[in-house]
Design a protein around this motif. Structure first.
Motif, PDB file in Angstrom:
ATOM      1  N   LEU A   1      15.056   4.101   7.417  1.00  0.00           N
ATOM      2  CA  LEU A   1      13.825   3.688   6.387  1.00  0.00           C
ATOM      3  C   LEU A   1      12.515   2.449   7.186  1.00  0.00           C
ATOM      4  O   LEU A   1      12.986   1.758   7.889  1.00  0.00           O
ATOM      5  N   SER A   2      11.086   2.966   6.055  1.00  0.00           N
ATOM      6  CA  SER A   2       9.493   2.035   6.790  1.00  0.00           C
ATOM      7  C   SER A   2       9.555   2.133   5.571  1.00  0.00           C
ATOM      8  O   SER A   2       8.866   2.818   4.575  1.00  0.00           O
ATOM      9  N   LEU A   3       8.848   0.944   5.890  1.00  0.00           N
ATOM     10  CA  LEU A   3       7.945   0.531   3.864  1.00  0.00           C
ATOM     11  C   LEU A   3       6.978   0.408   4.343  1.00  0.00           C
ATOM     12  O   LEU A   3       5.828  -0.478   3.612  1.00  0.00           O
ATOM     13  N   GLU A   4       6.708   0.873   5.461  1.00  0.00           N
ATOM     14  CA  GLU A   4       4.997   0.220   6.033  1.00  0.00           C
ATOM     15  C   GLU A   4       4.452   0.879   6.252  1.00  0.00           C
ATOM     16  O   GLU A   4       4.795   2.731   6.682  1.00  0.00           O
ATOM     17  N   PRO A   5       3.033   1.879   5.997  1.00  0.00           N
ATOM     18  CA  PRO A   5       1.898   2.577   5.752  1.00  0.00           C
ATOM     19  C   PRO A   5       1.550   3.261   7.766  1.00  0.00           C
ATOM     20  O   PRO A   5       2.185   2.084   8.586  1.00  0.00           O
ATOM     21  N   MET A   6       2.024   3.646   7.457  1.00  0.00           N
ATOM     22  CA  MET A   6       2.132   4.875   9.435  1.00  0.00           C
ATOM     23  C   MET A   6       1.303   5.282   9.824  1.00  0.00           C
ATOM     24  O   MET A   6       0.740   6.492   9.467  1.00  0.00           O
ATOM     25  N   ASN A   7       1.015   4.979  11.231  1.00  0.00           N
ATOM     26  CA  ASN A   7      -0.974   5.120  11.382  1.00  0.00           C
ATOM     27  C   ASN A   7       0.172   6.428  12.958  1.00  0.00           C
ATOM     28  O   ASN A   7       0.435   5.938  13.449  1.00  0.00           O
ATOM     29  N   ILE A   8      -0.118   7.652  12.563  1.00  0.00           N
ATOM     30  CA  ILE A   8       0.377   8.558  13.017  1.00  0.00           C
ATOM     31  C   ILE A   8       0.004   9.889  13.447  1.00  0.00           C
ATOM     32  O   ILE A   8      -0.949  10.601  11.727  1.00  0.00           O
ATOM     33  N   ASP A   9      -0.426  10.624  14.255  1.00  0.00           N
ATOM     34  CA  ASP A   9      -0.425  12.030  14.415  1.00  0.00           C
ATOM     35  C   ASP A   9      -0.033  13.132  14.333  1.00  0.00           C
ATOM     36  O   ASP A   9       0.938  13.166  14.568  1.00  0.00           O
TER      37      ASP A   9
ATOM     38  N   ARG B   1       0.676  -1.240   0.215  1.00  0.00           N
ATOM     39  CA  ARG B   1       0.259   0.334  -0.085  1.00  0.00           C
ATOM     40  C   ARG B   1       0.824   1.478   0.187  1.00  0.00           C
ATOM     41  O   ARG B   1       0.412   2.491  -0.497  1.00  0.00           O
ATOM     42  N   VAL B   2       2.394   1.276   0.278  1.00  0.00           N
ATOM     43  CA  VAL B   2       3.212   2.587   0.157  1.00  0.00           C
ATOM     44  C   VAL B   2       3.400   2.795  -0.850  1.00  0.00           C
ATOM     45  O   VAL B   2       3.168   2.063  -2.627  1.00  0.00           O
ATOM     46  N   ALA B   3       3.616   4.394  -1.028  1.00  0.00           N
ATOM     47  CA  ALA B   3       3.706   4.769  -2.426  1.00  0.00           C
ATOM     48  C   ALA B   3       5.047   3.984  -2.937  1.00  0.00           C
ATOM     49  O   ALA B   3       4.631   3.787  -4.436  1.00  0.00           O
ATOM     50  N   SER B   4       5.451   3.636  -2.801  1.00  0.00           N
ATOM     51  CA  SER B   4       7.053   3.340  -3.820  1.00  0.00           C
ATOM     52  C   SER B   4       6.218   1.819  -4.035  1.00  0.00           C
ATOM     53  O   SER B   4       7.154   1.185  -5.377  1.00  0.00           O
ATOM     54  N   ALA B   5       5.567   1.291  -3.048  1.00  0.00           N
ATOM     55  CA  ALA B   5       5.746  -0.150  -3.858  1.00  0.00           C
ATOM     56  C   ALA B   5       3.947  -0.269  -5.197  1.00  0.00           C
ATOM     57  O   ALA B   5       4.329  -1.545  -6.413  1.00  0.00           O
ATOM     58  N   ALA B   6       4.330   1.050  -5.885  1.00  0.00           N
ATOM     59  CA  ALA B   6       3.485   1.026  -7.242  1.00  0.00           C
ATOM     60  C   ALA B   6       4.099   1.229  -8.132  1.00  0.00           C
ATOM     61  O   ALA B   6       3.955   0.631  -9.451  1.00  0.00           O
ATOM     62  N   ARG B   7       5.733   1.167  -7.795  1.00  0.00           N
ATOM     63  CA  ARG B   7       6.889   1.727  -9.023  1.00  0.00           C
ATOM     64  C   ARG B   7       6.995  -0.041  -9.226  1.00  0.00           C
ATOM     65  O   ARG B   7       7.368  -0.730  -8.386  1.00  0.00           O
ATOM     66  N   PRO B   8       7.413   0.474 -10.791  1.00  0.00           N
ATOM     67  CA  PRO B   8       8.546  -0.811 -10.971  1.00  0.00           C
ATOM     68  C   PRO B   8       9.633  -1.657 -10.436  1.00  0.00           C
ATOM     69  O   PRO B   8       9.676  -0.087 -10.374  1.00  0.00           O
ATOM     70  N   THR B   9       9.519  -2.552 -10.023  1.00  0.00           N
ATOM     71  CA  THR B   9      10.135  -3.420  -9.593  1.00  0.00           C
ATOM     72  C   THR B   9      11.107  -4.362  -9.496  1.00  0.00           C
ATOM     73  O   THR B   9      10.624  -5.127 -10.556  1.00  0.00           O
ATOM     74  N   GLN B  10      12.278  -4.765  -9.285  1.00  0.00           N
ATOM     75  CA  GLN B  10      12.997  -5.486  -9.584  1.00  0.00           C
ATOM     76  C   GLN B  10      12.728  -7.134  -8.759  1.00  0.00           C
ATOM     77  O   GLN B  10      12.450  -6.724  -8.159  1.00  0.00           O
TER      78      GLN B  10
END
Length: 375
Positions: free
Chosen positions: A318-326, A75-84
């Motif tokens: 580095l964090s590749l997870e969505p953040m539930n943050i205030d 669900r993070v933005a970088s996952a939508a891009r093409p990856t190896q």
């Protein structure tokens, strides 16, 4: 050629994560995304490429993150891009050049080199180069990493085959053990130069791992009149941060009280364990960026509550997870939040810009430029 590969296929990663809850050694078995294979030795794919025999490689937290969590939450933005789908782990590496292509200009057989850049516009032969590459920030390349041929092998492999522009020649005065630290040192340098503290300001470094401790050293070098606090988790980290001159050590178990005492801020305790500070640090470098240890929230959640009004937070971890943050402190306290990704072209003193030329070899990296100009 012994080669380490990481298979980032989501089905395999998910299966390993499920089994890993019951059998942790699955990550080091034949079912793991990480595999070590003896593959046929390949020839140089292009005339501008070189072959490097690796001598020493580090184990970065991002490598371990890929092993245990794969490419991150989809669900993070970088996952939508093409990856190896196949990844070669090990980017903190020093090796010796043992073969060069006919068109290689800067690298010679026998040179000691460190891995410096990811594939980018220069290695892909893209013209015109993207904005990031035109300013020397090759690791932020807009499209070269998708168009360029991917390197073969990484630091955890016997050899690497890659474009010569991706390498940095190691000075003869550095040992292999020092040279393998160039990449994490460049990451820390880039983070500090994203926002250099002013004399007399209070600085907090969250995390006392490799990048955190290097960040502490660089802040002390570039802003020696600052007061530095370090949030450390383990006794050996406390010892090292103290040896490097930390004025205060913040412990995770009572971090809010520790920050309050170190900065003379006012601590407020609301309902449901809600805590915040009025006042706090002038600058915070968060080298963790995710949930860690005793914290129930991400370290960024707490950093936003430990910074003074109009203070600056540099997010390095580095964090590749969505953040539930205030995020309310951002507008309520007019806080500046900056990202820092890898390293690029750096200039010191700030403002000492050089004229950028279109040639790839004119660009100055954080590994080399700052060290030369500060000597």
């Amino acid at each position: 050629m012994w080669t380490s590969t990481m298979d980032l296929d989501q089905k395999k990663v998910l299966l390993t994560q499920i089994l890993g809850r019951f059998y942790h050694n699955i990550y080091f078995s034949s079912y793991s995304p990480l595999q070590v294979q003896n593959l046929p030795r390949q020839s140089l794919p292009e005339s501008s490429w070189v072959r490097v025999r690796n001598r020493l490689s580090g184990i970065c937290g991002s490598d371990l993150h890929l092993l245990y969590h794969g490419g991150g939450d989809q669900r993070v933005a970088s996952a939508a891009r093409p990856t190896q789908k196949q990844f070669y782990p090990g980017h903190e590496v020093v090796g010796e050049v043992i073969e060069i292509g006919n068109d290689v200009q800067r690298i010679q057989v026998g040179d000691r080199v460190a891995l410096q850049w990811r594939p980018n516009c220069i290695t892909a032969g893209v013209q015109p180069v993207c904005h990031a590459c035109s300013t020397g920030n090759y690791n932020l390349c807009d499209h070269g990493s998708f168009l360029a041929p991917q390197p073969l092998g990484g630091g955890w492999s016997e050899e690497m085959l890659l474009h010569e522009q991706q390498l940095f020649r190691v000075p003869s005065g550095l040992t292999d053990e020092q040279a393998v630290m160039l990449e994490p040192a460049a990451v820390a340098m880039h983070a500090v130069l994203r926002h250099v503290p002013r004399p007399g300001e209070r600085v907090l470094i969250i995390g006392a791992g490799t990048v955190g401790l290097l960040t502490q050293q660089i802040v002390r070098s570039l802003a020696p009149q600052c007061e530095i606090s370090v949030l450390a988790r383990y006794p050996f980290q406390v010892e090292q941060a103290t040896r490097q001159g930390a004025a205060h050590i913040i412990y995770p178990r009572d971090a809010y009280v520790g920050v309050q005492k170190a900065t003379n801020a006012k601590l407020y305790n609301g309902i449901f364990g809600n805590q915040t500070l009025q006042g706090g640090y002038d600058v915070i470098y968060d080298t963790v960026g995710q949930k860690s240890g005793l914290f129930q929230h991400t370290t960024l959640h707490h950093a936003l509550r430990w910074i003074r009004s109009r203070g600056t937070i540099v997010l390095v971890g580095l964090s590749l997870e969505p953040m539930n943050i205030d995020l309310t402190p951002l507008w309520h306290q007019e806080i500046s939040l900056l990202g820092s990704n890898s390293h690029g072209a750096e200039y010191w003193p700030l403002g000492a810009m050089i004229k950028h030329l279109p040639s790839a070899w004119s660009q100055t990296s954080s590994i080399s430029a700052v060290s030369r100009q500060s000597n």
